[in-house]
Design an enzyme around this catalytic site. Structure first.
Site, mmCIF file in Angstrom:
data_model
loop_
_atom_site.group_PDB
_atom_site.id
_atom_site.type_symbol
_atom_site.label_atom_id
_atom_site.label_comp_id
_atom_site.label_asym_id
_atom_site.label_seq_id
_atom_site.Cartn_x
_atom_site.Cartn_y
_atom_site.Cartn_z
ATOM 1 N N GLU A 77 42.997 36.524 43.240
ATOM 2 C CA GLU A 77 42.780 35.084 43.067
ATOM 3 C C GLU A 77 44.015 34.327 42.581
ATOM 4 O O GLU A 77 44.001 33.625 41.574
ATOM 5 C CB GLU A 77 41.589 34.863 42.135
ATOM 6 C CG GLU A 77 40.344 35.572 42.652
ATOM 7 C CD GLU A 77 39.163 35.505 41.691
ATOM 8 O OE1 GLU A 77 39.206 34.726 40.717
ATOM 9 O OE2 GLU A 77 38.192 36.259 41.905
ATOM 10 N N ASN A 114 43.588 39.592 47.057
ATOM 11 C CA ASN A 114 42.143 39.393 47.141
ATOM 12 C C ASN A 114 41.812 37.979 46.660
ATOM 13 O O ASN A 114 42.333 37.542 45.626
ATOM 14 C CB ASN A 114 41.458 40.440 46.246
ATOM 15 C CG ASN A 114 39.951 40.518 46.443
ATOM 16 O OD1 ASN A 114 39.473 40.619 47.559
ATOM 17 N ND2 ASN A 114 39.210 40.452 45.341
ATOM 18 N N HIS A 149 32.052 35.116 48.474
ATOM 19 C CA HIS A 149 30.939 34.738 47.590
ATOM 20 C C HIS A 149 30.330 33.468 48.193
ATOM 21 O O HIS A 149 30.882 32.369 48.029
ATOM 22 C CB HIS A 149 31.416 34.499 46.153
ATOM 23 C CG HIS A 149 31.888 35.738 45.464
ATOM 24 N ND1 HIS A 149 31.037 36.774 45.127
ATOM 25 C CD2 HIS A 149 33.125 36.117 45.077
ATOM 26 C CE1 HIS A 149 31.723 37.744 44.536
ATOM 27 N NE2 HIS A 149 32.997 37.374 44.505
ATOM 28 N N GLU A 162 33.860 41.225 48.572
ATOM 29 C CA GLU A 162 32.947 40.953 47.452
ATOM 30 C C GLU A 162 31.727 40.129 47.893
ATOM 31 O O GLU A 162 31.219 39.300 47.185
ATOM 32 C CB GLU A 162 33.660 40.204 46.314
ATOM 33 C CG GLU A 162 34.896 40.879 45.782
ATOM 34 C CD GLU A 162 35.447 40.212 44.541
ATOM 35 O OE1 GLU A 162 34.782 39.331 43.982
ATOM 36 O OE2 GLU A 162 36.565 40.578 44.098
ATOM 37 N N ASP A 196 28.452 38.311 48.499
ATOM 38 C CA ASP A 196 27.089 38.123 48.004
ATOM 39 C C ASP A 196 26.672 36.711 48.419
ATOM 40 O O ASP A 196 27.516 35.865 48.728
ATOM 41 C CB ASP A 196 26.940 38.350 46.495
ATOM 42 C CG ASP A 196 27.967 37.605 45.634
ATOM 43 O OD1 ASP A 196 28.307 38.120 44.556
ATOM 44 O OD2 ASP A 196 28.432 36.510 46.046
HETATM 45 O O1 G3I Z 1 32.734 44.466 28.003
HETATM 46 C C1 G3I Z 1 32.182 43.371 27.260
HETATM 47 C C2 G3I Z 1 31.208 43.889 26.204
HETATM 48 O O2 G3I Z 1 31.927 44.666 25.252
HETATM 49 C C3 G3I Z 1 30.526 42.712 25.525
HETATM 50 O O3 G3I Z 1 29.566 43.202 24.611
HETATM 51 C C4 G3I Z 1 29.847 41.858 26.599
HETATM 52 C C5 G3I Z 1 29.132 40.671 26.005
HETATM 53 O O4 G3I Z 1 30.086 39.710 25.650
HETATM 54 O O5 G3I Z 1 30.843 41.366 27.528
HETATM 55 C C6 G3I Z 1 31.441 42.462 28.213
HETATM 56 O O6 G3I Z 1 32.417 41.950 29.105
HETATM 57 C C7 G3I Z 1 31.841 41.325 30.248
HETATM 58 C C8 G3I Z 1 32.381 42.037 31.508
HETATM 59 O O7 G3I Z 1 31.921 41.368 32.697
HETATM 60 C C9 G3I Z 1 31.948 43.507 31.561
HETATM 61 O O8 G3I Z 1 30.549 43.565 31.657
HETATM 62 C C10 G3I Z 1 32.312 39.874 30.276
HETATM 63 O O9 G3I Z 1 31.698 39.196 29.187
HETATM 64 C C11 G3I Z 1 31.885 39.217 31.583
HETATM 65 O O10 G3I Z 1 32.470 37.916 31.672
HETATM 66 C C12 G3I Z 1 32.437 40.036 32.756
HETATM 67 O O11 G3I Z 1 31.971 39.414 33.946
HETATM 68 C C13 G3I Z 1 32.613 39.927 35.142
HETATM 69 C C14 G3I Z 1 33.436 38.791 35.737
HETATM 70 O O12 G3I Z 1 34.066 39.252 36.952
HETATM 71 C C15 G3I Z 1 34.504 38.343 34.766
HETATM 72 O O13 G3I Z 1 35.157 37.240 35.297
HETATM 73 C C16 G3I Z 1 31.550 40.339 36.132
HETATM 74 O O14 G3I Z 1 30.829 41.451 35.633
HETATM 75 C C17 G3I Z 1 32.192 40.716 37.459
HETATM 76 O O15 G3I Z 1 31.208 40.955 38.449
HETATM 77 C C18 G3I Z 1 33.095 39.580 37.948
HETATM 78 O O16 G3I Z 1 33.724 40.027 39.104
HETATM 79 C C19 G3I Z 1 34.676 39.111 39.702
HETATM 80 C C20 G3I Z 1 35.723 39.952 40.380
HETATM 81 O O17 G3I Z 1 36.312 40.844 39.455
HETATM 82 C C21 G3I Z 1 36.756 39.070 41.057
HETATM 83 N N1 G3I Z 1 36.123 38.154 42.002
HETATM 84 C C22 G3I Z 1 35.057 37.327 41.387
HETATM 85 C C23 G3I Z 1 34.004 38.218 40.754
HETATM 86 C C24 G3I Z 1 32.885 37.386 40.188
HETATM 87 O O18 G3I Z 1 33.352 36.596 39.128
#
Ligand code: G3I
Length: 355
Positions: free
Chosen positions: A173, A214, A250, A280, A282
């Protein structure tokens, strides 16, 4: 176009009826065994385009915390997929949570599981503006210091997984909606050259790995997809190591390409000598069964565009069951329901990409 529309409607209605029946049958203990036979995607040459019938490899983003446990999530994944992208386990905040070295434990366990099950792993992602650990974003870096760190990080991570992870989202991105370079910490401190540098460093660490940029919202004509074409063309002209572009896809019913538009965009990127993968996908939808039929038509559009382009070697959805999606289960964005039951979207994918 009409025959496929008829197929979609038939599949959609069948899927819808099925979905209604499936809703009645939506039982937490549903036996995943009664799902569609696993479409047998062509086996991908290590990191390359698919061999054999030229069908793309079917992949999904996975959460290791769910996949590592024997159960319906793991069984459903193994039943249908041949490639995985770690949803979070290989991001910088996971691998370098502190300035004192790396934590590869979860990522190594995931990669070991994948290879034990003959699943290809697509590394995600080396350089992104999100999920950068606080100790990086909060420090006041000079250009030289941050450039040295990013080179050290990319080199260490790619070398660590060399031979086990055969493709990477190196830069994720990099663009804004208007097509300018996003003002991430990397762009602000290192300048626009960070994209080429990251690709060069990843290639030096593993010359066999296939390297991707990506991005989301490339699937329709506009300033962003045009700017990405110019960026990729410039990288290719300067012979920067680059093998492919990942179209995240997306999508929603309100933001979706026509088949003609998506095929034209994918062909244009492929004309640069690149792989053009769906990385990715969905499709977030609202409530009701009719939304699932419309969702299936969008999945079919993307799957058909990928099937028709030889350079589309990977068709990956961002998750696979509505039980685990970054969008929240209520958006029902994925091919299988929260209880692992195939939706019309899965029927469309299997019809387009299956045996
Ligand atoms: O690991 C922490 C955990 O320790 C904590 O307790 C919890 C609650 O705050 O948060 C956890 O981190 C989260 C992480 O996912 C792992 O689960 C983050 O808050 C959360 O923001 C993060 O979200 C991810 C997101 O990217 C971040 O921007 C999504 O799961 C993931 O599906 C998403 O994936 C991205 C791709 O990498 C790039 N393209 C877009 C896509 C969707 O945003």
């Amino acid at each position: 176009m009409f025959p496929s529309l008829a197929i979609v409607l038939t599949l959609g209605v069948a899927g819808l009826l099925g979905a209604r029946a499936l809703t009645r049958d939506d039982d937490p203990g549903v036996n995943v065994e009664r799902h569609e036979p696993r479409p047998v995607p062509a086996v991908t040459k290590p990191g390359g385009a698919p061999s054999g019938a030229g069908r793309p490899v079917l992949g999904a983003a996975v959460e290791w915390a769910l996949l590592r446990e024997p159960g319906s999530y793991q069984r459903l994944f193994l039943q249908h997929y041949s490639s995985l992208t770690p949803e979070n386990a290989m991001k910088m905040d996971a691998l370098a949570p502190t300035p004192d070295g790396f934590d590869f434990r979860s990522a190594d366990a995931l990669v070991r599981w994948a290879l034990d099950h003959r699943i290809a792993v697509h590394g995600h992602t080396l350089v992104w503006h999100r999920q950068v650990p606080a100790w990086v974003t909060e420090r006041d870096w000079t250009r030289g210091e941050l450039r040295a760190y990013l080179k050290r990080y990319i080199t260490a991570v790619v070398r660590h997984f060399r031979g086990r992870v055969r493709s990477w989202d190196v830069v994720n991105e990099p663009l804004t909606a208007r097509g300018s370079l996003r003002r991430s910490i990397w762009e602000r401190v290192l300048g626009p050259g960070y994209v080429a540098d990251a690709l060069r460093w990843a290639h030096a660490a593993d010359p066999e790995a296939r390297l991707y940029v990506n991005e989301f919202d490339l699937e329709r004509f506009g300033p962003k997809s045009a700017a990405m074409y110019r960026l990729l063309r410039a990288l290719r002209r300067r012979q920067v190591p680059l093998d492919g572009i990942g179209l995240q896809a997306h999508l929603t019913p309100q933001w979706r390409p026509t088949g003609r538009e998506l095929r034209a965009i994918m062909r244009r990127y492929a004309g640069l000598g690149l792989q053009v993968d769906i990385s990715e996908l969905d499709v977030a939808v609202g409530p009701g069964d009719a939304a699932l039929v419309e969702q299936a038509s969008i999945y079919r559009t993307v799957a058909a565009a990928c099937r028709r382009l030889p350079q589309c070697g990977r068709f990956t959805t961002w998750g696979f069951t509505d039980a685990s999606t970054w969008l929240g289960s209520a958006q029902r964005p994925l091919p299988f329901s929260s209880t692992g039951v195939p939706k019309p979207a899965w029927l469309a994918i299997a019809d387009e990409l299956g045996p």
